[in-house]
Design a protein around this motif. Sequence first.
Motif, PDB file in Angstrom:
ATOM      1  N   UNK A 173     -15.135 -36.778  10.896  1.00  0.00           N
ATOM      2  CA  UNK A 173     -14.993 -36.033  11.901  1.00  0.00           C
ATOM      3  C   UNK A 173     -14.950 -35.131  12.175  1.00  0.00           C
ATOM      4  N   UNK A 174     -15.919 -34.303  12.664  1.00  0.00           N
ATOM      5  CA  UNK A 174     -15.986 -32.140  12.830  1.00  0.00           C
ATOM      6  C   UNK A 174     -14.619 -32.680  14.593  1.00  0.00           C
ATOM      7  N   UNK A 175     -15.500 -33.408  14.873  1.00  0.00           N
ATOM      8  CA  UNK A 175     -14.605 -33.093  16.041  1.00  0.00           C
ATOM      9  C   UNK A 175     -12.404 -32.938  15.557  1.00  0.00           C
ATOM     10  N   UNK A 176     -11.911 -33.508  15.135  1.00  0.00           N
ATOM     11  CA  UNK A 176     -10.634 -32.901  14.325  1.00  0.00           C
ATOM     12  C   UNK A 176     -10.819 -31.753  14.216  1.00  0.00           C
ATOM     13  N   UNK A 177     -11.727 -30.892  13.893  1.00  0.00           N
ATOM     14  CA  UNK A 177     -11.558 -29.426  13.645  1.00  0.00           C
ATOM     15  C   UNK A 177     -10.451 -28.459  15.001  1.00  0.00           C
ATOM     16  N   UNK A 178      -9.442 -27.917  14.775  1.00  0.00           N
ATOM     17  CA  UNK A 178      -8.950 -27.362  15.141  1.00  0.00           C
ATOM     18  C   UNK A 178      -9.255 -25.343  15.686  1.00  0.00           C
ATOM     19  N   UNK A 179      -9.813 -24.107  16.259  1.00  0.00           N
ATOM     20  CA  UNK A 179      -9.608 -22.943  15.735  1.00  0.00           C
ATOM     21  C   UNK A 179      -8.493 -22.025  14.601  1.00  0.00           C
ATOM     22  N   UNK A 180      -8.281 -21.542  14.363  1.00  0.00           N
ATOM     23  CA  UNK A 180      -6.860 -20.675  14.047  1.00  0.00           C
ATOM     24  C   UNK A 180      -6.710 -19.803  13.738  1.00  0.00           C
ATOM     25  N   UNK A 181      -5.841 -19.072  14.284  1.00  0.00           N
ATOM     26  CA  UNK A 181      -5.986 -17.011  13.983  1.00  0.00           C
ATOM     27  C   UNK A 181      -4.628 -16.470  12.668  1.00  0.00           C
ATOM     28  N   UNK A 182      -4.545 -18.203  12.416  1.00  0.00           N
ATOM     29  CA  UNK A 182      -3.626 -18.116  10.874  1.00  0.00           C
ATOM     30  C   UNK A 182      -3.822 -17.687  10.029  1.00  0.00           C
ATOM     31  N   UNK A 183      -3.080 -16.971   8.827  1.00  0.00           N
ATOM     32  CA  UNK A 183      -3.579 -16.689   7.290  1.00  0.00           C
ATOM     33  C   UNK A 183      -4.175 -17.899   6.916  1.00  0.00           C
ATOM     34  N   UNK A 184      -4.951 -17.719   5.848  1.00  0.00           N
ATOM     35  CA  UNK A 184      -5.503 -18.946   5.087  1.00  0.00           C
ATOM     36  C   UNK A 184      -4.669 -19.608   4.347  1.00  0.00           C
ATOM     37  N   UNK A 185      -4.446 -21.201   4.230  1.00  0.00           N
ATOM     38  CA  UNK A 185      -3.467 -21.161   2.548  1.00  0.00           C
ATOM     39  C   UNK A 185      -4.014 -21.936   2.417  1.00  0.00           C
ATOM     40  N   UNK A 186      -5.191 -22.660   2.556  1.00  0.00           N
ATOM     41  CA  UNK A 186      -6.113 -23.411   1.412  1.00  0.00           C
ATOM     42  C   UNK A 186      -5.876 -23.126  -0.170  1.00  0.00           C
ATOM     43  N   UNK A 187      -5.046 -23.413  -0.390  1.00  0.00           N
ATOM     44  CA  UNK A 187      -5.520 -23.788  -2.168  1.00  0.00           C
ATOM     45  C   UNK A 187      -6.398 -23.103  -2.688  1.00  0.00           C
ATOM     46  N   UNK A 188      -7.196 -24.769  -2.495  1.00  0.00           N
ATOM     47  CA  UNK A 188      -8.347 -24.328  -3.353  1.00  0.00           C
ATOM     48  C   UNK A 188      -9.392 -23.267  -2.723  1.00  0.00           C
ATOM     49  N   UNK A 189      -9.314 -22.456  -2.175  1.00  0.00           N
ATOM     50  CA  UNK A 189     -10.165 -21.709  -1.523  1.00  0.00           C
ATOM     51  C   UNK A 189      -9.384 -20.344  -2.348  1.00  0.00           C
ATOM     52  N   UNK A 190      -7.813 -20.291  -2.317  1.00  0.00           N
ATOM     53  CA  UNK A 190      -7.109 -18.955  -2.631  1.00  0.00           C
ATOM     54  C   UNK A 190      -7.846 -19.642  -4.350  1.00  0.00           C
ATOM     55  N   UNK A 191      -7.573 -20.568  -5.019  1.00  0.00           N
ATOM     56  CA  UNK A 191      -7.823 -20.597  -6.024  1.00  0.00           C
ATOM     57  C   UNK A 191      -9.586 -20.157  -6.324  1.00  0.00           C
ATOM     58  N   UNK A 192     -10.354 -20.224  -5.785  1.00  0.00           N
ATOM     59  CA  UNK A 192     -11.755 -19.872  -5.880  1.00  0.00           C
ATOM     60  C   UNK A 192     -12.276 -18.354  -5.560  1.00  0.00           C
ATOM     61  N   UNK A 193     -11.207 -17.262  -4.601  1.00  0.00           N
ATOM     62  CA  UNK A 193     -10.810 -16.098  -4.418  1.00  0.00           C
ATOM     63  C   UNK A 193     -10.292 -15.667  -5.608  1.00  0.00           C
ATOM     64  N   UNK A 194      -9.812 -15.928  -6.236  1.00  0.00           N
ATOM     65  CA  UNK A 194      -8.551 -15.706  -7.587  1.00  0.00           C
ATOM     66  C   UNK A 194      -9.607 -14.893  -8.561  1.00  0.00           C
ATOM     67  N   UNK A 195     -10.442 -16.577  -8.854  1.00  0.00           N
ATOM     68  CA  UNK A 195     -11.234 -16.731  -9.723  1.00  0.00           C
ATOM     69  C   UNK A 195     -12.367 -15.442  -9.999  1.00  0.00           C
ATOM     70  N   UNK A 196     -12.921 -15.081  -8.552  1.00  0.00           N
ATOM     71  CA  UNK A 196     -13.781 -13.779  -8.264  1.00  0.00           C
ATOM     72  C   UNK A 196     -13.489 -13.317  -8.353  1.00  0.00           C
ATOM     73  N   UNK A 197     -12.077 -12.665  -8.631  1.00  0.00           N
ATOM     74  CA  UNK A 197     -11.388 -11.482  -8.598  1.00  0.00           C
ATOM     75  C   UNK A 197     -11.833 -10.719 -10.081  1.00  0.00           C
ATOM     76  N   UNK A 198     -10.947 -12.120 -11.003  1.00  0.00           N
ATOM     77  CA  UNK A 198     -10.329 -11.596 -12.311  1.00  0.00           C
ATOM     78  C   UNK A 198     -11.619 -11.008 -12.829  1.00  0.00           C
ATOM     79  N   UNK A 199     -13.001 -11.621 -12.863  1.00  0.00           N
ATOM     80  CA  UNK A 199     -13.930 -10.904 -13.848  1.00  0.00           C
ATOM     81  C   UNK A 199     -14.245  -9.597 -13.245  1.00  0.00           C
TER      82      UNK A 199
END
Length: 75
Positions: free
Chosen positions: A41-67
Amino acid sequence: MEASALRVENSRIIHLAGTSVERYDVELPAPACHTAIAGWDPRRLRASTAPVNCRRRLRLIERRQIPAILQDAIL
């Protein structure tokens, strides 16, 4: 400061804000990593200004930067 991240209710995991298209072709806010968005349910989402700490997203960013780093080193 505008929110560029979101969390699911009171979760400590902060996701980069993105979108998802649901079955009626309506674009809804969603985690950019698309983790666990099926059947929720997307109504459960809350906006945030905190730094992103999602491990999946951080891993994807890391993989893109290595090449890019390796490519620059070869040139």
